[in-house]
Write a protein that holds these residues in place. Structure first.
Motif, short mmCIF file in Angstrom:
data_model
loop_
_atom_site.label_atom_id
_atom_site.label_comp_id
_atom_site.label_asym_id
_atom_site.label_seq_id
_atom_site.Cartn_x
_atom_site.Cartn_y
_atom_site.Cartn_z
N ARG A 244 0.81 -1.22 0.00
CA ARG A 244 0.00 0.00 0.00
C ARG A 244 0.84 1.27 0.00
O ARG A 244 0.29 2.37 -0.13
CB ARG A 244 -0.89 0.01 1.25
CG ARG A 244 -1.86 -1.13 1.35
CD ARG A 244 -2.47 -1.26 2.74
NE ARG A 244 -3.34 -0.18 3.10
CZ ARG A 244 -4.66 -0.29 3.29
NH1 ARG A 244 -5.25 -1.46 3.13
NH2 ARG A 244 -5.38 0.75 3.64
N VAL A 245 2.15 1.14 0.17
CA VAL A 245 3.03 2.30 0.35
C VAL A 245 3.72 2.66 -0.95
O VAL A 245 4.40 1.82 -1.54
CB VAL A 245 4.08 2.02 1.45
CG1 VAL A 245 5.12 3.12 1.51
CG2 VAL A 245 3.40 1.85 2.80
N PRO A 246 3.58 3.91 -1.42
CA PRO A 246 4.38 4.34 -2.58
C PRO A 246 5.78 4.74 -2.14
O PRO A 246 5.96 5.43 -1.13
CB PRO A 246 3.60 5.56 -3.10
CG PRO A 246 2.92 6.12 -1.88
CD PRO A 246 2.64 4.94 -0.97
N LEU A 247 6.75 4.30 -2.89
CA LEU A 247 8.15 4.69 -2.66
C LEU A 247 8.60 5.49 -3.88
O LEU A 247 8.52 5.01 -5.01
CB LEU A 247 9.03 3.45 -2.48
CG LEU A 247 10.55 3.66 -2.48
CD1 LEU A 247 10.98 4.61 -1.37
CD2 LEU A 247 11.28 2.32 -2.36
N LEU A 248 9.06 6.72 -3.64
CA LEU A 248 9.51 7.60 -4.70
C LEU A 248 11.03 7.60 -4.72
O LEU A 248 11.67 7.88 -3.71
CB LEU A 248 9.00 9.03 -4.47
CG LEU A 248 7.50 9.17 -4.18
CD1 LEU A 248 7.14 10.64 -3.95
CD2 LEU A 248 6.66 8.59 -5.32
N LEU A 249 11.62 7.27 -5.89
CA LEU A 249 13.08 7.22 -6.03
C LEU A 249 13.50 8.22 -7.09
O LEU A 249 13.02 8.18 -8.23
CB LEU A 249 13.52 5.81 -6.44
CG LEU A 249 13.19 4.69 -5.43
CD1 LEU A 249 13.63 3.33 -5.99
CD2 LEU A 249 13.86 4.95 -4.09
N LEU A 250 14.40 9.13 -6.70
CA LEU A 250 14.85 10.19 -7.61
C LEU A 250 16.07 9.72 -8.39
O LEU A 250 17.01 9.15 -7.82
CB LEU A 250 15.18 11.46 -6.81
CG LEU A 250 13.97 12.30 -6.39
CD1 LEU A 250 13.23 11.64 -5.25
CD2 LEU A 250 14.41 13.70 -5.98
N ASP A 251 16.04 10.01 -9.69
CA ASP A 251 17.04 9.51 -10.63
C ASP A 251 17.60 10.68 -11.43
O ASP A 251 16.88 11.34 -12.19
CB ASP A 251 16.35 8.48 -11.54
CG ASP A 251 17.21 8.06 -12.72
OD1 ASP A 251 18.44 8.19 -12.63
OD2 ASP A 251 16.63 7.58 -13.72
N SER A 252 18.90 10.96 -11.25
CA SER A 252 19.52 12.08 -11.96
C SER A 252 20.03 11.69 -13.35
O SER A 252 20.61 12.53 -14.04
CB SER A 252 20.69 12.64 -11.14
OG SER A 252 21.77 11.71 -11.09
N GLY A 253 19.80 10.44 -13.76
CA GLY A 253 20.25 10.01 -15.08
C GLY A 253 19.36 10.55 -16.19
O GLY A 253 18.77 9.79 -16.96
#
Length: 915
Positions: A244-253
């Motif tokens: 149920r949990v969204p995980l946001l991952l930031l990507d500088s590529g």
């Protein structure tokens, strides 16, 4: 030739099989046995080749196989059941949803004994009727959720992953925030000489269980950071569904980035100081912006509470202050509003574990030419400034910034809470370490992830699958009591099957490792005899910093060899662990252990497995009989690997550090004695503790394992396994941990956040400024003790300074308020037994009441009785603290005034002997 670009061509799933995509993209499959079994049924050989990764599996399965499955009614029924179960899991009410209708908790930051000095607003508000936060944002530099998404290096990341999974099981509305590392953490192999080698395989986001967050026009959503020289750092936002949990991952590529900026999220804990600073700015500042974008695009409630998991994400507080200032708010009021809704968790027990940056480097990245231009650079630098005798004025300390930007802070075990209060005591001068407002929530582990399938089936066979899932995810009193009814034979057969599975995997991994080290197949026949499924098996696996003492077991190699080769009670050991790529000392420890394990006479009894990670751990923890942990006490903040082992019936053999210090019982395992004397040198200490380890294994552990009854069963050992499962199991659950965070930290933080609208935040900031300006003039002028008496009568205090138990000592204290009002302060008497140095032990703090208004010299008299309720040497002192309904703790401002005789020495006592 190498390809210049790589991508995956996936078959199109037939319509009846489309639910497989949803099941593969939600990482609940990683802890849901029925869903994993379903994917294995798609293609058993392909499932093994894909290392249990559904996305990889579906990218490789043949069209013919998919067509056959689409016509297989039995498989389609299983698929429908799994899809319906996921839908129920995602949409049905769970534990957290019931909290909105219940009274809120009474406990605030001072709920742990010794953490904090005075009741705060949580107690003042009555602690009832407060709904929990609508959403919580949880920031961490790494997340260990599954081996299919390798974004972790060790315990911090695994803990963060377990936190998200437990929050999902409980229905806690968490949003995870992290970075997407294109190389993850390194893969480990060994040279022929046993030296650690690192490899960084490239991760393609399109081959991972990720989806891009997109704007309404379909363009990828982005966050942008301003860098010195007019440069920009852009990052896309990938979404991961963790139940149920969204995980946001930031990507500088991002192609629009310059090459240097494109590499900011290249690898976890890599690069130089500026590279790390940019990573932490992107995590904290960019992470808040990513959360705002996610809530805007999905309609998710905005977080009321922000949780910083270690100092790496500390810049998130600065971004939130900047948001409020940019909206027209006052900087001081913005800081108070941000602090109220922020929780900071520290995981380090030593200063060396804290990220620190050169202040000039930090200054260059902020202000008019960088980020957060509305906050003066000097104010930013002040938030990371070190204090105390060992302060480095040239460094910016991320943990101190995290503490200054959070009203609530915690360590990760009771012992670590104590260590943290001492470590950060310089931020609260004038207070004893036990009063520093840092509490603790002991870590837990996500049982559905770490319990072996065989253990899960054992529970399901006794109490049903649903109740087993409830026991593993939520726990609670009595949830594991069913273990008491399992026959000894069944427990012992389970333990042997887990040990045998470990032996099989160890042999396969050891063979692959030796082939990588250059050995030919003809040299490796001996591996078929490595380990024995009937021999006592000890496990040791973790990162390899020096304090964890990987090679303590090698202090006396002859003694260790005797244990390994004992003719009647042999021991076998499985070891794994990675040293940081830049830590040559750690690599030498790995090599030392590997070379011992390579020796012909012991190599069938001791094994080092390279490339320790989640996939290996899922077999290693259940397959061991004893889990070994021998750090330097108290340098293990928590150490959760032993918890995961315990959930599978493995007994712990550990130094009393971290979680084992608070939950050790003889029923659950053994405590290794420590040589804690101040004059014990390092080599002598290691010799003593290694000798204690050998003695425990030889005299207590091995004899109990091999002591068999007429049926061939080790009855006393099995009883320890049973009590470990039933007694320790519910304590070590991540579900218990997350419930504590909700009740003791998140809900009080949400309450404080709601109380601080713009006007209240501004008023609080102004009050703090007024108190800080006046405080140098606040003083305790005079303390007068009257006569002790039963219940307020006037019997005389004996002339020899003695009094009788059960009497009360009237106190009269004159305080100079320096322009403050009685409502701005609390005057306390602090009393208790005293030691030989007159310091008060286990003090009790009681407020005194003003007896009248200020006199012409702005002095106020406070009065109250001191109850003499303990015999022996007894003492008291008095002090003045700032007091405000919106303070979480009386020590929050770090201001205290005490009588002149105690000003230099803290709470020294005025002694009264009770008889």
């Amino acid at each position: 030739m190498k390809a210049i670009r790589r991508f995956t061509v996936r078959p199109v799933l037939p319509e009846p099989l489309r639910p497989l995509c949803d099941l593969a993209r939600n990482l609940r499959w990683s802890w849901h046995p029925e869903t994993r079994d379903l994917f294995e049924a798609v293609d058993p050989e392909g499932w093994r080749a894909a290392d249990g990764d559904p996305v990889r599996l579906l990218g490789a399965v043949s069209a013919a196989r998919l067509a056959a499955l689409a016509a297989d009614h039995g498989f389609l029924r299983r698929l429908t059941a799994a899809a319906d179960d996921l839908s129920d899991y995602l949409n049905g009410p769970r534990w957290y949803q019931s909290r909105a209708d219940e009274p809120g908790p009474d406990s605030g930051i001072g709920s742990e004994p010794g953490a904090g000095s005075a009741p705060g607003p949580d107690a003042a508000a009555g602690g009832t009727g407060t709904p929990p936060p609508a959403a919580i944002a949880y920031f961490s530099p790494e997340f260990g959720i599954t081996a299919a998404l390798p974004q972790y290096s060790g315990g911090l990341g695994i803990l963060a992953g377990d936190h998200l999974k437990a929050a999902s099981d409980l229905g806690v509305p968490l949003i995870g925030v992290g970075l997407l590392y294109r190389y993850g953490y390194f893969r480990q192999s060994l040279s022929r000489e046993g030296w650690q080698q690192e490899h960084y395989p490239v991760l393609d986001p399109h081959e991972l269980p990720l989806t891009l967050l997109r704007e309404p026009d379909g363009a990828p959503a982005q966050v942008v950071l301003a860098l010195p020289g007019g440069r920009l750092l852009r990052a896309r936002i990938w979404q991961v569904a963790v139940g149920r949990v969204p995980l946001l991952l930031l990507d500088s590529g991002v192609e629009d980035n310059a090459p240097g900026e494109r590499g900011v999220t290249d690898r976890l804990y890599g690069g130089g100081s500026e590279h790390r600073l940019l990573q932490e700015m992107l995590l904290g500042i960019g992470g808040v912006r990513a959360v705002r974008a996610y809530c805007r695009l999905t309609g998710h409630p905005a977080p009321e509470v922000f949780h910083t998991n270690e100092g790496h994400a500390g810049f998130l507080g600065l971004e939130r202050v900047h948001e409020l200032v940019a909206a027209g708010g006052d900087a001081g009021a913005a800081l108070e509003a941000v602090r109220a809704g922020t929780v900071f968790t520290t995981h380090t027990p030593v200063p060396a574990g804290i990220d620190r940056f050169d202040r000039r480097l930090v200054a260059r990245h902020f202000g008019p030419d960088g980020e957060l231009p509305r906050i003066p650079v000097d104010r930013i630098l002040d938030l990371g400034a070190e204090t105390g005798p060992d302060a480095r004025p040239d460094l910016f300390n991320m943990a101190l910034m995290g503490l200054r930007l959070a009203q609530r802070a915690n360590g990760v075990s009771v012992l670590h809470g104590q260590v943290s209060r001492e470590l950060f005591a310089d931020l609260w001068p004038g207070f004893d370490a036990e009063e520093v407002p840092v509490t603790s929530v002991t870590n837990g582990v996500h049982a559905p992830t770490w319990v072996a399938p065989e253990v899960h089936r054992l529970g399901a066979g006794r109490i049903g699958a649903r109740r087993t899932e409830q026991a593993l995810s939520v726990g609670g009193a009595g949830s594991w009591d069913f273990v008491a009814d399992i026959p000894d034979r069944e427990i012992w057969e389970l333990r042997r099957s887990l040990r045998a599975r470990l032996v099989t995997e160890v042999r396969a991994r050891l063979y692959a490792s030796w082939r990588q080290r250059g050995a030919g197949a003809a040299e490796l026949g001996w591996i078929d005899g490595v380990l024995d499924p009937d021999v006592l098996t000890v496990g040791f696996a973790r990162r390899v910093p020096a304090y964890k003492r990987l090679t303590l077991m090698l202090r006396d190699r002859d003694r260790l060899t005797e244990l390994l080769l004992h003719p009647e009670r042999p021991v076998q050991i499985v070891v794994a662990g990675k040293a940081h790529p830049a830590d040559d000392g750690g690599k030498r420890l790995v090599q030392e252990l590997v070379r011992f394990a390579d020796e012909r006479h012991v190599r069938h009894r001791v094994v080092f497995l390279p490339d320790y990670g989640m996939a290996m751990a899922r077999t290693l923890y259940p397959g061991c009989d004893v889990w070994l942990n021998n750090p330097l006490r108290p340098l293990e903040a928590c150490g959760t690997s032993g918890m995961k082992a315990a959930l599978n019936g493995c007994l712990n053999l550990s130094v009393l550090d971290g979680w084992w210090d608070e939950w050790h019982e003889p029923d659950f395992g053994w405590a290794i004695p420590t040589a804690d004397g101040a004059d014990t040198d390092e080599a002598r200490r290691d010799d003593l503790e290694a000798a204690a380890l050998y003695e425990l294994l030889a005299e207590r552990v091995a004899p109990r394992f091999y002591d068999r009854d007429e049926a061939g069963l080790p009855g006393r050992w099995i009883e320890m396994v049973r009590r470990t499962l039933a007694g320790l199991g519910p304590k070590v659950l991540a579900g218990r941990m997350v419930r504590e965070y909700v009740d003791r930290l998140y809900t009080p933080a949400a309450r404080a956040h709601r109380a601080l609208d713009a006007a209240a935040a501004g008023a609080l900031a102004a009050w703090k400024a007024r108190v800080r300006e006046a405080w140098p003039r606040v003083a305790v002028d005079h303390v007068e003790a009257g006569r002790s008496a039963p219940a307020g009568d006037g019997a005389a205090l004996a002339g020899d300074g003695a009094a009788e138990l059960g009497t009360a000592l009237p106190l009269r204290v004159r305080v100079a308020l320096g322009g403050l009002t009685p409502g701005d302060v609390e005057v306390q008497v602090v009393a208790g037994r005293v030691g030989a140095d007159d310091r008060i032990i286990d003090p009790v703090r009681t407020p005194l009441k003003p007896a009248g208004g200020p006199d012409l010299e702005d002095r106020v008299v406070y009065e109250g009785p001191l109850a003499l309720d303990r015999t022996g040497p007894f003492g008291y002192t008095v002090r003045v603290l700032p007091a405000h309904p919106l303070l979480a703790d009386g020590a929050e401002l770090g201001l205290v005034a005490v009588p002149p005789r105690t000003a230099a020495g803290g709470d020294e006592a005025a002694g009264v002997l009770l008889r």
